[in-house]
Design a protein around this motif. Structure first.
Motif, mmCIF file in Angstrom:
data_model
loop_
_atom_site.group_PDB
_atom_site.id
_atom_site.type_symbol
_atom_site.label_atom_id
_atom_site.label_comp_id
_atom_site.label_asym_id
_atom_site.label_seq_id
_atom_site.Cartn_x
_atom_site.Cartn_y
_atom_site.Cartn_z
ATOM 1 N N LEU A 126 -29.370 20.913 -13.651
ATOM 2 C CA LEU A 126 -28.138 21.653 -13.419
ATOM 3 C C LEU A 126 -28.392 23.150 -13.469
ATOM 4 N N GLY A 127 -29.241 23.599 -14.387
ATOM 5 C CA GLY A 127 -29.561 25.022 -14.460
ATOM 6 C C GLY A 127 -30.257 25.519 -13.207
ATOM 7 N N ALA A 128 -31.248 24.737 -12.721
ATOM 8 C CA ALA A 128 -31.956 25.135 -11.499
ATOM 9 C C ALA A 128 -31.019 25.161 -10.301
ATOM 10 N N LEU A 129 -30.110 24.193 -10.240
ATOM 11 C CA LEU A 129 -29.133 24.185 -9.150
ATOM 12 C C LEU A 129 -28.289 25.446 -9.177
ATOM 13 N N LEU A 130 -27.785 25.818 -10.343
ATOM 14 C CA LEU A 130 -26.941 27.008 -10.432
ATOM 15 C C LEU A 130 -27.710 28.272 -10.068
ATOM 16 N N GLU A 131 -28.963 28.367 -10.489
ATOM 17 C CA GLU A 131 -29.762 29.532 -10.100
ATOM 18 C C GLU A 131 -29.866 29.631 -8.579
ATOM 19 N N SER A 132 -30.079 28.500 -7.912
ATOM 20 C CA SER A 132 -30.177 28.507 -6.455
ATOM 21 C C SER A 132 -28.842 28.849 -5.806
ATOM 22 N N LEU A 133 -27.756 28.319 -6.346
ATOM 23 C CA LEU A 133 -26.430 28.603 -5.797
ATOM 24 C C LEU A 133 -26.082 30.077 -5.941
ATOM 25 N N ILE A 134 -26.358 30.643 -7.097
ATOM 26 C CA ILE A 134 -26.035 32.058 -7.330
ATOM 27 C C ILE A 134 -26.868 32.959 -6.433
ATOM 28 N N GLU A 135 -28.137 32.592 -6.239
ATOM 29 C CA GLU A 135 -28.992 33.389 -5.352
ATOM 30 C C GLU A 135 -28.488 33.337 -3.912
ATOM 31 N N ALA A 136 -28.004 32.153 -3.494
ATOM 32 C CA ALA A 136 -27.582 31.983 -2.101
ATOM 33 C C ALA A 136 -26.182 32.537 -1.840
ATOM 34 N N VAL A 137 -25.308 32.474 -2.853
ATOM 35 C CA VAL A 137 -23.915 32.912 -2.675
ATOM 36 C C VAL A 137 -23.561 33.836 -3.845
ATOM 37 N N PRO A 138 -24.093 35.043 -3.861
ATOM 38 C CA PRO A 138 -23.965 35.906 -5.046
ATOM 39 C C PRO A 138 -22.574 36.470 -5.274
ATOM 40 N N ASP A 139 -21.707 36.463 -4.262
ATOM 41 C CA ASP A 139 -20.388 37.061 -4.419
ATOM 42 C C ASP A 139 -19.334 36.083 -4.937
ATOM 43 N N VAL A 140 -19.710 34.813 -5.062
ATOM 44 C CA VAL A 140 -18.774 33.785 -5.530
ATOM 45 C C VAL A 140 -18.898 33.623 -7.042
ATOM 46 N N ARG A 141 -17.771 33.334 -7.694
ATOM 47 C CA ARG A 141 -17.816 32.955 -9.112
ATOM 48 C C ARG A 141 -17.889 31.433 -9.188
ATOM 49 N N PHE A 142 -18.951 30.918 -9.788
ATOM 50 C CA PHE A 142 -19.075 29.485 -10.003
ATOM 51 C C PHE A 142 -18.490 29.129 -11.370
ATOM 52 N N ARG A 143 -18.000 27.901 -11.466
ATOM 53 C CA ARG A 143 -17.456 27.410 -12.726
ATOM 54 C C ARG A 143 -17.950 25.983 -12.925
ATOM 55 N N LEU A 144 -18.380 25.680 -14.140
ATOM 56 C CA LEU A 144 -18.785 24.318 -14.464
ATOM 57 C C LEU A 144 -17.552 23.471 -14.712
ATOM 58 N N GLY A 145 -17.531 22.272 -14.118
ATOM 59 C CA GLY A 145 -16.515 21.307 -14.486
ATOM 60 C C GLY A 145 -16.853 20.733 -15.859
ATOM 61 N N SER A 146 -16.308 19.599 -16.190
ATOM 62 C CA SER A 146 -16.569 18.975 -17.485
ATOM 63 C C SER A 146 -18.061 18.730 -17.666
ATOM 64 N N VAL A 147 -18.615 19.248 -18.780
ATOM 65 C CA VAL A 147 -20.051 19.110 -19.030
ATOM 66 C C VAL A 147 -20.267 18.923 -20.527
ATOM 67 N N GLU A 148 -21.176 18.024 -20.868
ATOM 68 C CA GLU A 148 -21.452 17.755 -22.281
ATOM 69 C C GLU A 148 -22.071 18.983 -22.951
ATOM 70 N N ALA A 149 -21.613 19.283 -24.159
ATOM 71 C CA ALA A 149 -22.086 20.485 -24.861
ATOM 72 C C ALA A 149 -23.599 20.473 -25.040
ATOM 73 N N THR A 150 -24.163 19.326 -25.414
ATOM 74 C CA THR A 150 -25.601 19.265 -25.682
ATOM 75 C C THR A 150 -26.424 19.191 -24.402
ATOM 76 N N GLU A 151 -25.766 19.162 -23.238
ATOM 77 C CA GLU A 151 -26.476 19.210 -21.958
ATOM 78 C C GLU A 151 -26.450 20.606 -21.344
ATOM 79 N N VAL A 152 -25.928 21.572 -22.087
ATOM 80 C CA VAL A 152 -26.017 22.980 -21.683
ATOM 81 C C VAL A 152 -27.383 23.483 -22.128
ATOM 82 N N ASP A 153 -28.346 23.438 -21.207
ATOM 83 C CA ASP A 153 -29.711 23.801 -21.561
ATOM 84 C C ASP A 153 -29.870 25.324 -21.612
ATOM 85 N N ASP A 154 -31.094 25.782 -21.890
ATOM 86 C CA ASP A 154 -31.319 27.219 -22.060
ATOM 87 C C ASP A 154 -31.051 28.001 -20.783
ATOM 88 N N THR A 155 -31.346 27.417 -19.620
ATOM 89 C CA THR A 155 -31.076 28.111 -18.361
ATOM 90 C C THR A 155 -29.582 28.323 -18.168
#
Length: 433
Positions: A224-253
């Motif tokens: 999920l972290g790698a995906l978000l990095e790619s999304l932000i690089e490709a669409v830098p002007d958009v604000r992304f938001r995570l839907g429901s996500v487990e707290a312990t699955e929020v990795d360092d990225t």
């Protein structure tokens, strides 16, 4: 009622209604787009419809009660003229009860657009584009949905979603980047949704698809972290938001992006808790975290985020829940900086393992505990908003109603402005009122 080819008919009026989560909302948009491409007219009033397409939810028994009530309502106001297709999770588990409801033409497991079109009797179904083409920009919303995966490999004892949607299936980073680029042409915010988004990429790392891509860089490991990095690089002007996500699955990225890229990733988590009692978490089948590990991750993030919207799902009165278990939930909820809670009174689902667990809590006990949890959630929401009042926020327009514009802040607060105060931009700085 069969829908003839476009050249041979007047336009058919189709009404859509969605129960349940953002993943369901995304699926409805896919089907809506397929009908729109086929020449149907989307209507907002079921009384005007020739066909109603209802996307169902199976997360609670009450959601299915609401579904059946709504199908009967559509049949009544349609006076037998409109037919109904029920799709989605409850449809996937139907034992014939939904199919027997008045005016139901078909029950379609899940929400594949081609299957729904065929169920509607399309004589020559129009070509439906790629399965995950960007959804129709219906209603000119500023916030778009991007479903990154479907299904779940876990087996929570209260949940039938795994039965309805199957195992975790992740989409490729390349495909999601392309869809996000298209969505970014119309939306100032894109919400990443799915059934268990924290497990994004696990299926591919176990030998499935290989969803990696970034221009000029070796494919990243699909997380999920790698995906978000790619999304932000490709669409830098958009604000992304995570839907429901487990707290312990929020990795360092992910944590780093939340902290260091607030313009790109909204400072908001909806982190399902379900219970603050470890004994209850085990009975629920929630084996991948404890109350202590959940608390540690949330506290670590809260210490580093100056603005932080935090929500959770909590179940009241799960089978076997004692006063001590309920108190453990209240204690943890008091201790953490939640800004809202979604409270679900436990209801028995015959097809979920929890229905067979001993120690069913009496209905009056379930209602009392749910009421106490809701009161705590309302108090925390009011306190957080009071702290934020008068402060500025990064706002994205999320709707318009009765002369007012609703603006969603990065920390998931709704701010309302008069239309005369809005200059038409989809994203702008706003003061929390």
């Amino acid at each position: 009622m069969d829908i003839p080819p476009r050249a041979d008919r007047a336009a058919v009026n189709v009404y859509f209604h969605t129960f349940g989560c953002k993943a369901n909302q995304y699926d409805t948009e896919q089907v809506r787009q397929a009908f729109n491409d086929g020449g149907a007219v989307v209507v907002d009033d079921p009384a005007l419809a020739d066909l109603a397409v209802i996307n169902s939810c199976t997360v609670t028994h009450e959601s299915e009660v609401k579904l059946r009530r709504f199908v009967r309502h559509v049949a009544k106001i349609g006076r037998g003229r409109a037919q109904t297709i029920v799709m989605g999770c409850a449809a996937a588990l139907d034992d014939g009860a939904i199919a027997a409801l008045p005016s139901v033409r078909a029950v379609v497991a899940n929400a594949d657009p081609v299957t729904v079109l065929r169920a509607a009797g399309m004589v020559r179904p129009v070509h439906v584009g790629a399965q995950h083409a960007a959804p129709l920009q219906y209603g000119s919303r500023s916030r778009g949905l991007l479903k990154i995966q479907d299904g779940c490999d876990e087996h929570c004892t209260f949940c039938a979603t795994t039965l309805a949607r199957g195992n975790n299936r992740s989409r490729s980073i390349a495909e999601l980047v392309e869809e996000a680029k298209t969505l970014g042409e119309h939306h100032a915010e894109i919400v990443l949704t799915g059934v268990h988004i924290g497990t994004y990429g696990q299926d591919s790392r176990q030998g499935g698809l290989t969803p990696g891509w970034r221009p000029g860089v070796n494919p990243p490991e699909p997380t999920l972290g790698a995906l978000l990095e790619s999304l932000i690089e490709a669409v830098p002007d958009v604000r992304f938001r995570l839907g429901s996500v487990e707290a312990t699955e929020v990795d360092d990225t992910l944590a780093q992006l939340l902290i260091e890229a607030p313009r790109n990733l909204a400072a908001h988590l909806h982190a399902p808790l379900q219970s603050g009692s470890n004994r209850m978490l085990k009975r629920m089948g929630r084996h991948w975290y404890t109350a202590e590990s959940y608390r540690a991750r949330i506290e670590w993030l809260a210490e580093r985020l100056p603005v932080f919207g935090l929500g959770a799902d909590v179940i009241a009165g799960f089978p076997g829940e004692t006063d001590a278990d309920h108190h453990a939930s209240l204690t943890l909820l008091h201790a953490l900086p939640f800004t809202y809670l979604h409270v679900f009174p436990f209801s028995v689902r015959p097809d979920a393992p929890a229905a067979r667990l001993p120690g069913q809590v009496p209905p009056e006990g379930v209602r009392a505990r749910a009421r106490e949890l809701r009161e705590l959630g309302e108090a925390k929401a009011a306190a957080y908003r009071a702290d934020r009042r008068g402060q500025t926020a990064d706002g994205v327009v999320s709707g318009r109603l009765q002369g007012r514009v609703e603006v969603m802040t990065q920390d998931y607060l709704s701010v309302y402005l008069g239309t005369d105060q809005w200059d038409g931009r989809p994203r702008f700085e706003v003061t929390v009122n």
